[in-house]
Design a protein around this motif. Structure first.
Motif, PDB file in Angstrom:
ATOM      1  N   UNK A  18      47.963   6.751  69.516  1.00 56.61           N
ATOM      2  CA  UNK A  18      47.802   6.400  68.105  1.00 56.61           C
ATOM      3  C   UNK A  18      46.702   7.249  67.481  1.00 56.61           C
ATOM      4  N   UNK A  19      45.610   7.422  68.204  1.00 56.97           N
ATOM      5  CA  UNK A  19      44.476   8.194  67.675  1.00 56.97           C
ATOM      6  C   UNK A  19      44.846   9.651  67.432  1.00 56.97           C
ATOM      7  N   UNK A  20      45.800  10.177  68.208  1.00 52.06           N
ATOM      8  CA  UNK A  20      46.213  11.570  67.994  1.00 52.06           C
ATOM      9  C   UNK A  20      46.767  11.734  66.582  1.00 52.06           C
ATOM     10  N   UNK A  21      47.523  10.773  66.098  1.00 50.88           N
ATOM     11  CA  UNK A  21      48.056  10.851  64.733  1.00 50.88           C
ATOM     12  C   UNK A  21      46.962  10.629  63.696  1.00 50.88           C
ATOM     13  N   UNK A  22      46.116   9.635  63.915  1.00 48.96           N
ATOM     14  CA  UNK A  22      45.085   9.331  62.906  1.00 48.96           C
ATOM     15  C   UNK A  22      44.091  10.478  62.761  1.00 48.96           C
ATOM     16  N   UNK A  23      43.980  11.328  63.788  1.00 41.73           N
ATOM     17  CA  UNK A  23      43.081  12.485  63.691  1.00 41.73           C
ATOM     18  C   UNK A  23      43.539  13.488  62.636  1.00 41.73           C
ATOM     19  N   UNK A  24      44.772  13.332  62.153  1.00 39.66           N
ATOM     20  CA  UNK A  24      45.254  14.215  61.105  1.00 39.66           C
ATOM     21  C   UNK A  24      44.742  13.860  59.716  1.00 39.66           C
ATOM     22  N   UNK A  25      44.110  12.715  59.554  1.00 37.07           N
ATOM     23  CA  UNK A  25      43.626  12.306  58.239  1.00 37.07           C
ATOM     24  C   UNK A  25      42.616  13.306  57.682  1.00 37.07           C
ATOM     25  N   UNK A  26      42.724  13.587  56.381  1.00 40.52           N
ATOM     26  CA  UNK A  26      41.837  14.543  55.723  1.00 40.52           C
ATOM     27  C   UNK A  26      41.341  13.963  54.404  1.00 40.52           C
ATOM     28  N   UNK A  27      40.132  14.317  53.983  1.00 44.70           N
ATOM     29  CA  UNK A  27      39.729  13.953  52.623  1.00 44.70           C
ATOM     30  C   UNK A  27      40.610  14.682  51.611  1.00 44.70           C
ATOM     31  N   UNK A  28      40.811  14.065  50.463  1.00 48.72           N
ATOM     32  CA  UNK A  28      41.734  14.604  49.463  1.00 48.72           C
ATOM     33  C   UNK A  28      41.416  16.047  49.093  1.00 48.72           C
ATOM     34  N   UNK A  29      40.137  16.386  49.042  1.00 46.81           N
ATOM     35  CA  UNK A  29      39.772  17.742  48.627  1.00 46.81           C
ATOM     36  C   UNK A  29      40.187  18.803  49.648  1.00 46.81           C
ATOM     37  N   UNK A  30      40.564  18.383  50.834  1.00 44.99           N
ATOM     38  CA  UNK A  30      41.015  19.333  51.858  1.00 44.99           C
ATOM     39  C   UNK A  30      42.534  19.326  52.030  1.00 44.99           C
ATOM     40  N   UNK A  31      43.258  18.586  51.195  1.00 49.02           N
ATOM     41  CA  UNK A  31      44.718  18.588  51.296  1.00 49.02           C
ATOM     42  C   UNK A  31      45.242  20.014  51.131  1.00 49.02           C
ATOM     43  N   UNK A 182      58.424  21.463  54.047  1.00 46.62           N
ATOM     44  CA  UNK A 182      57.087  21.431  53.459  1.00 46.62           C
ATOM     45  C   UNK A 182      56.265  20.412  54.223  1.00 46.62           C
ATOM     46  N   UNK A 183      55.066  20.794  54.592  1.00 43.31           N
ATOM     47  CA  UNK A 183      54.147  19.915  55.304  1.00 43.31           C
ATOM     48  C   UNK A 183      53.030  19.489  54.354  1.00 43.31           C
ATOM     49  N   UNK A 184      52.782  18.175  54.292  1.00 45.40           N
ATOM     50  CA  UNK A 184      51.760  17.637  53.398  1.00 45.40           C
ATOM     51  C   UNK A 184      50.795  16.753  54.176  1.00 45.40           C
ATOM     52  N   UNK A 185      49.589  16.646  53.674  1.00 52.66           N
ATOM     53  CA  UNK A 185      48.530  15.889  54.331  1.00 52.66           C
ATOM     54  C   UNK A 185      48.462  14.456  53.825  1.00 52.66           C
ATOM     55  N   UNK A 186      47.687  13.639  54.560  1.00 48.92           N
ATOM     56  CA  UNK A 186      47.431  12.257  54.165  1.00 48.92           C
ATOM     57  C   UNK A 186      45.968  11.950  54.423  1.00 48.92           C
ATOM     58  N   UNK A 187      45.421  11.013  53.634  1.00 51.42           N
ATOM     59  CA  UNK A 187      43.996  10.702  53.701  1.00 51.42           C
ATOM     60  C   UNK A 187      43.683   9.549  54.631  1.00 51.42           C
ATOM     61  N   UNK A 188      44.665   8.688  54.871  1.00 54.22           N
ATOM     62  CA  UNK A 188      44.451   7.473  55.649  1.00 54.22           C
ATOM     63  C   UNK A 188      45.797   6.972  56.145  1.00 54.22           C
ATOM     64  N   UNK A 189      45.761   5.941  56.957  1.00 55.41           N
ATOM     65  CA  UNK A 189      47.025   5.359  57.419  1.00 55.41           C
ATOM     66  C   UNK A 189      47.823   4.813  56.244  1.00 55.41           C
ATOM     67  N   UNK A 190      47.153   4.137  55.322  1.00 56.59           N
ATOM     68  CA  UNK A 190      47.863   3.581  54.166  1.00 56.59           C
ATOM     69  C   UNK A 190      48.469   4.688  53.314  1.00 56.59           C
ATOM     70  N   UNK A 191      47.753   5.787  53.158  1.00 58.54           N
ATOM     71  CA  UNK A 191      48.267   6.931  52.389  1.00 58.54           C
ATOM     72  C   UNK A 191      49.466   7.543  53.100  1.00 58.54           C
ATOM     73  N   UNK A 192      49.393   7.658  54.419  1.00 56.82           N
ATOM     74  CA  UNK A 192      50.529   8.168  55.184  1.00 56.82           C
ATOM     75  C   UNK A 192      51.757   7.288  54.975  1.00 56.82           C
ATOM     76  N   UNK A 193      51.560   5.975  55.015  1.00 55.15           N
ATOM     77  CA  UNK A 193      52.687   5.051  54.886  1.00 55.15           C
ATOM     78  C   UNK A 193      53.337   5.191  53.517  1.00 55.15           C
TER      79      UNK A 193
END
Length: 455
Positions: A18-31, A182-193
């Motif tokens: 699970x942590x491997x996926x959550x490590x992808x979270x980024x602050x919005x300014x780094x999207x 296209x690959x896009x980023x997410x800031x948190x688990x809720x944002x990913x969902x």
């Protein structure tokens, strides 16, 4: 995928997966935005497919392109199978020779377009001396599966052996289709969902907008996006619309549990790919894999396994949009603009969710099944998909305008939506235009595609 991951850190618990996926979270300014596209090579002289070997084959093309770009070769059992750039981009070859650019993570669509233009110019310089051109269609229009060359990539040999066991069309997917992603980023688990749900629901809209694979074996195949239809009979264990993503409580944990239930393809140790097709990742974690007794899972194994599932939206350490046929440069840029506009502005993302939130799982599956054949003429929730697409494009335009990322001429990223807006206004996809060409000026031959449908 250009190169499989190499990280021998052991994985022993579900929480680490699970942590491997959550490590992808980024602050919005780094999207960032990562754009990938495949293109089908052919010999311009006789419209034949391009094999790997030979003075004018795929190997020679990769070597030429390496000299053009200075990118590092990626090798598999001594064969060059790709190129790696210094800024995160890469070139790879798909099973039938499809030539793929995996773009670097970039800050906006303008940068993506600049990357694409530079790539296509370099590929042209590398390919023209070899007599090679590239189709901008989502499926090879002429060659049979048997006539399509095979590339010497170890993981593909394993997949080719396994695919016929789990679906009728997996080999067609591997050998004869081409996509843009296209690959896009997410800031948190809720944002990913939120992004996962919106993009899954709207993936059939993208399929309809980008439909561009109407020919197979030298004639119309009855579909606007045959590529998309092929995925419906490839491997039900690892494809589809992920209905569980809309369940209450969905998040990284639920995706991990689904991924753990998907059979593995291979385990890579050193430079060797061990065929474990059909085996359980849980058994690998516990050292009980029959083909590799005592061998235990590593971060590389998990990352590689995550790359061998193919739902319409794939979660890695970013979200990958997978529903579109490839098209020409303007359509590749439009794909990036469409999803960035919908997903990277909070107001746009909220409006997009309002657009799709009332659709049931049954409706989402029904539209997914209908779109490959009838495109924008399908319907959902009592509305035509064309009307839904028009609303989605308007939301995407507002999201891009709100981002206000401007190029040197002062244009924001919404300029790249124009090809899609033209398609919606006309109610006619690129596939339908090509079918009209086939019935008219092409005189019921696909040969003109090799001059009309090229990069």
């Amino acid at each position: 995928m250009a190169r499989d991951t190499s990280d021998t850190t052991p994985l022993t618990t579900r929480e680490e997966l699970i942590a491997w996926f959550s490590a992808g979270e980024k602050p919005r300014e780094r999207f960032a935005i990562g754009t990938e596209h495949e293109k089908i090579p052919f010999y311009t002289e006789d419209h034949a497919p391009v094999p790997y070997e030979g003075e004018c084959g795929i190997r020679a093309l990769l070597e030429n392109l390496g000299r053009e770009t200075g990118w590092e070769p990626i090798l598999d059992a001594g064969n060059i199978i790709g190129l790696a750039g210094q800024e995160g981009g890469a070139i790879s070859i798909e099973p039938g020779g499809q030539f793929e650019l995996s773009g670097a993570p970039l800050p906006d669509v303008h940068a993506t377009v600049a990357e694409l233009d530079a790539h296509l110019a370099a590929v042209k310089r590398a390919a023209e001396p070899l007599g090679i051109g590239f189709l901008d269609l989502g499926m090879s229009p002429k060659w049979t599966r048997e006539a399509t060359p095979l590339m010497p990539k170890s993981r593909y040999r394993i997949m080719r052996n396994y695919m016929p066991k789990v679906g009728k069309l997996g080999l067609d997917m591997m050998l004869r289709t081409a996509t843009v992603q296209v690959n896009v980023d997410f800031a948190s688990e809720a944002d990913m969902v939120r992004k996962m749900r919106v993009s899954l629901a709207l993936q059939p809209v993208a399929t309809a907008l980008f439909a561009n694979s109407p020919f197979t074996d030298g004639r119309p195949n009855g579909f606007l996006s045959r590529r998309s239809e092929i995925w419906r009979d490839t491997d039900a264990d690892r494809t589809g619309m992920l209905a569980f993503a809309f369940d209450e409580g969905f998040g990284y944990e639920a995706y991990v549990d689904w991924l753990l239930d998907v059979p593995m393809y291979f385990v890579k140790r050193g430079e060797t790919y061990h065929d474990v097709a059909g085996a359980s990742f849980r058994d690998l974690m516990e050292g009980r894999l029959a083909a590799l007794p005592g061998e235990r899972a590593t971060v590389s194994d998990w990352a590689n396994h995550a790359s061998t599932v193919f739902p319409e939206v794939r979660l890695k350490r970013f979200l990958e949009m997978r529903g579109a046929d490839v098209g020409g440069p303007a359509m590749i840029a439009a794909q990036s603009a469409f999803w960035v506009g919908l997903l990277y502005d909070d107001d746009a993302l909220g409006a997009a969710w309002d657009l799709v939130r009332g659709w049931s799982a049954c409706e989402r599956e029904s539209i997914r099944a209908a779109v490959p054949r009838i495109g924008l003429n399908a319907s959902i929730g009592g509305r035509s998909l064309g009307a839904v697409a028009a609303e989605a494009l308007a939301i995407a335009r507002s999201g891009l305008q709100a981002r206000a990322r401007r190029d040197g001429a002062g244009r924001d990223e919404a300029v790249y939506l124009q090809p899609l807006e033209t398609i919606v206004a006309a109610g006619r996809s690129r596939a339908e235009e090509r079918l009209a060409d086939y019935e008219g000026p092409w005189e019921k031959s696909v040969e003109p595609a090799f001059t009309a449908c090229i990069f």
